[in-house]
Design a protein around this motif. Sequence first.
Motif, PDB file in Angstrom:
ATOM      1  N   UNK A 157       0.794  -1.238   0.000  1.00 29.04           N
ATOM      2  CA  UNK A 157       0.000   0.000   0.000  1.00 29.04           C
ATOM      3  C   UNK A 157       0.823   1.284   0.000  1.00 29.04           C
ATOM      4  N   UNK A 158       1.930   1.332   0.725  1.00 27.93           N
ATOM      5  CA  UNK A 158       2.651   2.601   0.878  1.00 27.93           C
ATOM      6  C   UNK A 158       3.207   3.116  -0.463  1.00 27.93           C
ATOM      7  N   UNK A 159       3.259   2.236  -1.457  1.00 27.87           N
ATOM      8  CA  UNK A 159       3.809   2.679  -2.749  1.00 27.87           C
ATOM      9  C   UNK A 159       2.897   3.710  -3.421  1.00 27.87           C
ATOM     10  N   UNK A 160       1.645   3.795  -2.964  1.00 23.00           N
ATOM     11  CA  UNK A 160       0.757   4.784  -3.590  1.00 23.00           C
ATOM     12  C   UNK A 160       1.098   6.207  -3.136  1.00 23.00           C
ATOM     13  N   UNK A 161       1.867   6.328  -2.057  1.00 17.23           N
ATOM     14  CA  UNK A 161       2.173   7.680  -1.562  1.00 17.23           C
ATOM     15  C   UNK A 161       3.673   7.977  -1.470  1.00 17.23           C
ATOM     16  N   UNK A 162       4.515   6.942  -1.540  1.00 15.68           N
ATOM     17  CA  UNK A 162       5.946   7.167  -1.333  1.00 15.68           C
ATOM     18  C   UNK A 162       6.789   6.463  -2.407  1.00 15.68           C
ATOM     19  N   UNK A 163       7.955   7.056  -2.640  1.00 11.03           N
ATOM     20  CA  UNK A 163       8.996   6.355  -3.402  1.00 11.03           C
ATOM     21  C   UNK A 163       9.920   5.727  -2.364  1.00 11.03           C
ATOM     22  N   UNK A 164       9.998   4.398  -2.393  1.00 10.80           N
ATOM     23  CA  UNK A 164      10.793   3.702  -1.373  1.00 10.80           C
ATOM     24  C   UNK A 164      12.170   3.335  -1.932  1.00 10.80           C
ATOM     25  N   UNK A 165      13.187   3.915  -1.341  1.00  9.77           N
ATOM     26  CA  UNK A 165      14.559   3.591  -1.743  1.00  9.77           C
ATOM     27  C   UNK A 165      15.358   3.215  -0.501  1.00  9.77           C
ATOM     28  N   UNK A 166      14.688   2.554   0.437  1.00  7.39           N
ATOM     29  CA  UNK A 166      15.311   2.242   1.721  1.00  7.39           C
ATOM     30  C   UNK A 166      15.320   0.746   2.009  1.00  7.39           C
ATOM     31  N   UNK A 167      15.350  -0.074   0.959  1.00  9.52           N
ATOM     32  CA  UNK A 167      15.280  -1.522   1.179  1.00  9.52           C
ATOM     33  C   UNK A 167      16.489  -2.044   1.958  1.00  9.52           C
TER      34      UNK A 167
ATOM     35  N   UNK B  86      18.510  12.767   4.469  1.00 10.21           N
ATOM     36  CA  UNK B  86      17.448  11.743   4.524  1.00 10.21           C
ATOM     37  C   UNK B  86      16.126  12.378   4.965  1.00 10.21           C
ATOM     38  N   UNK B  87      16.210  13.220   5.991  1.00  7.41           N
ATOM     39  CA  UNK B  87      14.979  13.855   6.501  1.00  7.41           C
ATOM     40  C   UNK B  87      14.358  14.771   5.446  1.00  7.41           C
ATOM     41  N   UNK B  88      15.204  15.497   4.707  1.00  7.56           N
ATOM     42  CA  UNK B  88      14.686  16.405   3.672  1.00  7.56           C
ATOM     43  C   UNK B  88      14.053  15.597   2.534  1.00  7.56           C
ATOM     44  N   UNK B  89      14.614  14.443   2.223  1.00  4.40           N
ATOM     45  CA  UNK B  89      14.032  13.592   1.174  1.00  4.40           C
ATOM     46  C   UNK B  89      12.667  13.067   1.625  1.00  4.40           C
ATOM     47  N   UNK B  90      12.597  12.675   2.879  1.00  9.45           N
ATOM     48  CA  UNK B  90      11.321  12.164   3.411  1.00  9.45           C
ATOM     49  C   UNK B  90      10.208  13.204   3.262  1.00  9.45           C
ATOM     50  N   UNK B  91      10.572  14.480   3.442  1.00 12.27           N
ATOM     51  CA  UNK B  91       9.546  15.535   3.302  1.00 12.27           C
ATOM     52  C   UNK B  91       8.954  15.524   1.899  1.00 12.27           C
ATOM     53  N   UNK B  92       9.746  15.017   0.945  1.00 11.49           N
ATOM     54  CA  UNK B  92       9.229  14.941  -0.427  1.00 11.49           C
ATOM     55  C   UNK B  92       8.759  13.510  -0.756  1.00 11.49           C
ATOM     56  N   UNK B  93       8.511  12.761   0.301  1.00  9.41           N
ATOM     57  CA  UNK B  93       7.954  11.406   0.181  1.00  9.41           C
ATOM     58  C   UNK B  93       8.887  10.427  -0.538  1.00  9.41           C
ATOM     59  N   UNK B  94      10.165  10.676  -0.417  1.00 10.90           N
ATOM     60  CA  UNK B  94      11.156   9.711  -0.927  1.00 10.90           C
ATOM     61  C   UNK B  94      11.920   9.198   0.291  1.00 10.90           C
ATOM     62  N   UNK B  95      11.829   7.887   0.529  1.00  9.49           N
ATOM     63  CA  UNK B  95      12.530   7.322   1.681  1.00  9.49           C
ATOM     64  C   UNK B  95      13.877   6.754   1.230  1.00  9.49           C
ATOM     65  N   UNK B  96      14.942   7.327   1.795  1.00 14.04           N
ATOM     66  CA  UNK B  96      16.298   6.823   1.561  1.00 14.04           C
ATOM     67  C   UNK B  96      16.870   6.475   2.928  1.00 14.04           C
TER      68      UNK B  96
ATOM     69  N   UNK C  61      16.775   0.309  -3.955  1.00 11.00           N
ATOM     70  CA  UNK C  61      15.485  -0.106  -4.516  1.00 11.00           C
ATOM     71  C   UNK C  61      15.250  -1.600  -4.286  1.00 11.00           C
ATOM     72  N   UNK C  62      14.058  -2.065  -4.673  1.00 12.58           N
ATOM     73  CA  UNK C  62      13.779  -3.512  -4.585  1.00 12.58           C
ATOM     74  C   UNK C  62      12.920  -3.894  -5.795  1.00 12.58           C
TER      75      UNK C  62
ATOM     76  N   UNK D 149      18.837 -11.491   8.728  1.00 13.77           N
ATOM     77  CA  UNK D 149      17.559 -11.089   9.309  1.00 13.77           C
ATOM     78  C   UNK D 149      16.563 -10.842   8.192  1.00 13.77           C
ATOM     79  N   UNK D 150      15.332 -10.428   8.566  1.00 14.37           N
ATOM     80  CA  UNK D 150      14.243 -10.356   7.578  1.00 14.37           C
ATOM     81  C   UNK D 150      13.815  -8.947   7.249  1.00 14.37           C
ATOM     82  N   UNK D 151      14.463  -8.003   7.851  1.00 17.66           N
ATOM     83  CA  UNK D 151      13.971  -6.634   7.836  1.00 17.66           C
ATOM     84  C   UNK D 151      14.217  -5.885   6.534  1.00 17.66           C
ATOM     85  N   UNK D 152      15.136  -6.388   5.733  1.00 20.67           N
ATOM     86  CA  UNK D 152      15.545  -5.599   4.562  1.00 20.67           C
ATOM     87  C   UNK D 152      14.939  -6.201   3.292  1.00 20.67           C
ATOM     88  N   UNK D 153      15.718  -6.913   2.481  1.00 23.77           N
ATOM     89  CA  UNK D 153      15.183  -7.387   1.200  1.00 23.77           C
ATOM     90  C   UNK D 153      14.233  -8.583   1.361  1.00 23.77           C
TER      91      UNK D 153
END
Length: 395
Positions: free
Chosen positions: A20-30, A342-352, A363-364, A214-218
């Motif tokens: 679901x979160x892909x509808x609002x964010x660009x995720x680059x934090x895998x 990172x925080x400034x990118x998050x404000x633009x809905x890009x998670x790094x 990416x993933x 662990x399972x948290x990343x990819x």
Amino acid sequence: MEPADPVPPFDQSLWRRRIPILSSHVLMNACSHAPQSDATREAAESYLHSWNTRGMDWDGWMADVQGARRAFAQLVNADEDSIAIFGSVSDATSAVATAIDFARGRDRALVTEAEFPTVGHAWLAQERRGARVDWVPVTSGTVEAGDIAARLGDNTAVLSVSHGYYLNGAMQDLTDVAQLAHDRGALVYVDTYQTAGAVPIDVKATNVDFLAAGCLKYLMGIPGIAFLYVKPSLLATLEPLMTGWFGRVNPFAFDTRTLDWAPTARRFDMGTPPILNACIARAGIEMVNSIGVPQIRAWHEVLSARLLAGAQSRGLTVHGTTDVRHKTASTACVVADAGAVEAAMRKQHVLASARGPVVRLAPHFFTTLADVDRALDVLASIVTHRSNPPYAPSR
Ligand SMILES: Cc1ncc(COP(=O)(O)O)c(C=O)c1O
């Protein structure tokens, strides 16, 4: 005519709809944290439902834990019996370290400087047991096989290697490092937290002795669970100093005075397993397995090429290798004050993900080329803006 952009070797839009979160964010934090999918949410809810309606369902819950073990075994081409379950990679590494005999002329742990700190700490803690830690340096953002070979000696008990360097994604060849260690009679321990689910891993073909993730990343899961592969032929010789009732031949014998060892990798298990985490981990790993790690890796290489070319064309400085075949999906750009970027990118809905001197763009399978371009545009505009703050006339 411009050549058409490459497309993923799987139905990406189908998988994207499940996150679901892909509808609002660009995720680059895998490299840091996986997003929630419908599968992992359903797995969590199913445990909560079972807890709420059945009160207690040990048989069903243990079957879920076993399902997670099986899914990880499939991921790395291991037998289910060679996988142990922990709460974190730190726990898994410490258990392995305490099971290694540093006496009899082999008192050295050879550890690369590319290990995640926790792995280095686990080996350093063994100095109280008579071990000595030798380090393999990181040179130009990577660990050279020649530097490992030069430091391995007949007194090396174990070589500890990170498959993918958490800082910049530089990758080691597991077959090569296992061969180097074995040639000198040493064991090899591999931390694959940054590659599991992103790079095909085959414990049998590579011949590694220990492998943790662990399972948290990819792997599309959450914190609080990690898996350890132990080569079956070594099991009988290994008795970790951290242990508990689930490591016994029969955990339900309730024999307080007897310390026996399960014949399988279950001897590394500790106490009651993290059931909720296992349910979620299973769903995440099964998702990755069903897309196929080779297919995911193929798409990661396309995304990495786009990231590297795009970083260069925007004047960003890449940390470490620019050879897509020798890096994970993560591309690191050197910036001033990475946390603020990172925080400034998050404000633009890009998670790094900031780490030390870099911002990592990881990416993933769900990432599109448009996502990569957007993330790079946002990063470049922030970096440019920060190094050239807008002119403010003095009054
Ligand atoms: C390569 C690597 N190893 C280990 C860890 C930490 O593992 P844990 O917190 O499960 O001990 C991380 C976390 O980011 C990591 O990237």
